[in-house]
Design a protein around this motif. Sequence first.
Motif, PDB file in Angstrom:
ATOM      1  N   GLN A  27      -0.779  -4.308  -6.185  1.00 45.47           N
ATOM      2  CA  GLN A  27      -0.483  -5.629  -6.780  1.00 45.47           C
ATOM      3  C   GLN A  27      -1.668  -6.584  -6.637  1.00 45.47           C
ATOM      4  N   ARG A  28      -2.223  -6.648  -5.436  1.00 49.44           N
ATOM      5  CA  ARG A  28      -3.323  -7.574  -5.148  1.00 49.44           C
ATOM      6  C   ARG A  28      -4.560  -7.257  -5.967  1.00 49.44           C
ATOM      7  N   TYR A  33      10.716  -5.282   1.863  1.00 48.72           N
ATOM      8  CA  TYR A  33      10.745  -4.064   2.681  1.00 48.72           C
ATOM      9  C   TYR A  33      11.953  -4.045   3.625  1.00 48.72           C
ATOM     10  N   TYR A  93       2.587  -3.786   5.775  1.00 54.32           N
ATOM     11  CA  TYR A  93       2.937  -3.939   4.353  1.00 54.32           C
ATOM     12  C   TYR A  93       2.966  -2.569   3.677  1.00 54.32           C
ATOM     13  N   ARG A 129       8.218 -13.236   5.525  1.00 51.37           N
ATOM     14  CA  ARG A 129       7.842 -12.194   4.563  1.00 51.37           C
ATOM     15  C   ARG A 129       8.642 -10.919   4.843  1.00 51.37           C
ATOM     16  N   ASP A 136       2.283  -0.691  -2.264  1.00 48.75           N
ATOM     17  CA  ASP A 136       2.525  -1.405  -3.527  1.00 48.75           C
ATOM     18  C   ASP A 136       1.845  -2.773  -3.512  1.00 48.75           C
ATOM     19  N   LEU A 137       1.743  -3.377  -2.330  1.00 54.16           N
ATOM     20  CA  LEU A 137       1.104  -4.681  -2.198  1.00 54.16           C
ATOM     21  C   LEU A 137      -0.391  -4.581  -2.496  1.00 54.16           C
TER      22      LEU A 137
END
Lengths: 266, 275
Positions: B199-200, B62, B192, B58, B195-196
Amino acid sequence: MTDDPSTELRDPLPVIDAEDLGIFYRLQQRRRVGIKRLLTGGGWNRDAPLLWALRGVTFQCHEGEILGIIGSNGAGKSTLCLALSQILLPDEGRVTVRGEVSTLLSLGAGFNRDLSGRENIYLNAAFLGIPRDEIEQKMEEIIDFSELGEFIDQPIRFYSSGMKSRLGFSVAAALDPEILILDEVLSVGDRGFQQKSRRRLESMMQRSRVIVIVSHSVPFLQELCTHAVWLEKGQMRGFGEAKAVLDEYIAATGGPGAEPTGANEG
Amino acid sequence: MISNWSNLVARRDLLRELTLAELRAQSQETRLGWVFWLVDPLIMMLIYWGVVVGIFGRGEAYAPYPVFILCAMLPFKHFTSSLNGSAKILRGRDSLIKSIAFPTMALPLTIVLAGFSNFLFGMIVLLATAAAFQLPLTFLSMLQVLPLMALQLVLVTGLCLAVACFGALVRDLSGFLGHVTRMLFYVCPTLYGVDLVAQRFTKGALGQYAWSEWIPTLYMLNPFAILFTGYRDALFYGQIIELRSWALLGAESFVVLLLGYRLYQYFDRRVIKFL
C-alpha cells in the motif's frame, strides 16, 4: 612397558607420528580485532609477526610407550598437547594420530555452574565422549570416587575449586582411553585424594595404547615414561629414551625439577 | 575433532546433553521454572497489543492483534536470542574449547535448539490465543506450521553458524547485533502486515514511479517476511501458503544453512587461535 614380550607383535606403524610440526600464532590475532580496524583494512594484519609456539618438532610414539613432554614455561608443551588432541591443526608439517585420543588437559572444563554435580556428570561425560548409558552404569562409582556425598545434588556454583576438580577427575576416570594425553590433572584435592587419583590414573595408563604426559617434574617422568620429548621455546631440544633425554635436561637446567604436582603451563 | 556432519552425528549425545543443560539451567534456579517460557511470550504480546492497539489506535486491520503479533514475534525472538547467544558462545567457552576435543559447532547449535524449545512453548501460547479468539482455522492450514518451523530452524541455524565464527573473530559484533536485529524487527513485517508495504509503496508518494511496483516483490525476498507471513496464513487467516513462497523460503533457508556450515568449517580450528 618396553619390556613387554608382545613387543614383536606390535603394529609397526607409529601411533603418534609428528613430522616437522609447526604451529604459530599471529601476535595481533591474540588481541581481538575491532570493527573500526576491520573497516579500514587493518584488522586482519596478515603481515603481523608470527610467534611460532612449535616449530620443526619431529617424533614418533609406538604402541606401549609412555611419552613424557618436558620443558620450561612457554616451551610449547601445551600447544603440542593441543596439536596431538587435534584441537589445533598444524600450520606446518603434519601430525598423524592412529586411534581415538582422550585428553585430560583441564578437569571439569565443560561444567555448567547452575546445574547439580549429578547433572554435570552427564554433561562432562558427553564432552569426553562417554555414552550416557555407560555413565548411568558408573554413576554411583563416580559419586563415591568424588567423595562429594550429599553435595552431588547441589548446584556446583556452591562447590569449592577442589570439589569441582575432584568431580572432574572422577568423571574423566570413567574414560577407557586408547591414547591418553594428560596435562594438569594430578594436583587434585587433598593428599588422600591425590594418592587415590594417582592409582586410578595408573590403571587408566595400563589400559591405554599410548600415553603422553606433560610435566615439569623430572622424577615423575623418570618413574613413568619410556620416552621423552624436551621442548624449549617451541623447538625440540631432545627426543629419545626417557633416561637419556631427562639426564640431558637435568644437565642443562641444573636440577631434577619439582615434585609431581601436574600443574603445567606452556 | 573437526566440526562436520559425521562428527556431530557421532557426538549427538553431547548435543542433547548441552541443550538439556541449557534448558535446565534456564529453568531450574527460577521461581516459575518452565512456566516462564509460557509467561514470557504472553507478556511480550500484551505489551505490543497495548502499545499498537491501545495507545497508537492502530492494528484494526489485523484483529485479533494478539494472534497477529505472536505469529511474527515468536519466530523473531527465536532468531534474535539465538543470534545474540551464538555471537558470544565461542568466546564465552574458550577454556572449554581449548581443553577438550569436540566438534565446537555443537555450541552454537545448542543455542539454536534451546531457543527453539522456548519457541515451542511460545507456540502453545499462540495456539491457545488463536483458540480463545475462535479464529476459523482449518486442520490443513494449521498443518503448514510444521514445515514452517523446520525451515525456520534451518534458516536460523545457518545464520547462527556464520555469526558464531565472526563473533569470535570480531569483539564488537555482539554490540552491533542488537542494533541490526532491532532494525530488522521494524523492517520485517512483525508489527504490520505485508499488505501495508504494498500500500505504502504503490499508492503513496512513491507510487508515481514505475520502479515502486517492484518494491513489494523485492521485500518478499526477505526470508523472514515469507516466514512471518506464512505463520499468519496458517494460524491467523487460515489460508494455504503459496507454492512460490514455499519454494523461495526453502531455497533461501538451505542456501543460508550451507553457507553458514561451510563458513564454520573453514573457521572451525582457525578460530581457536583468536580465543
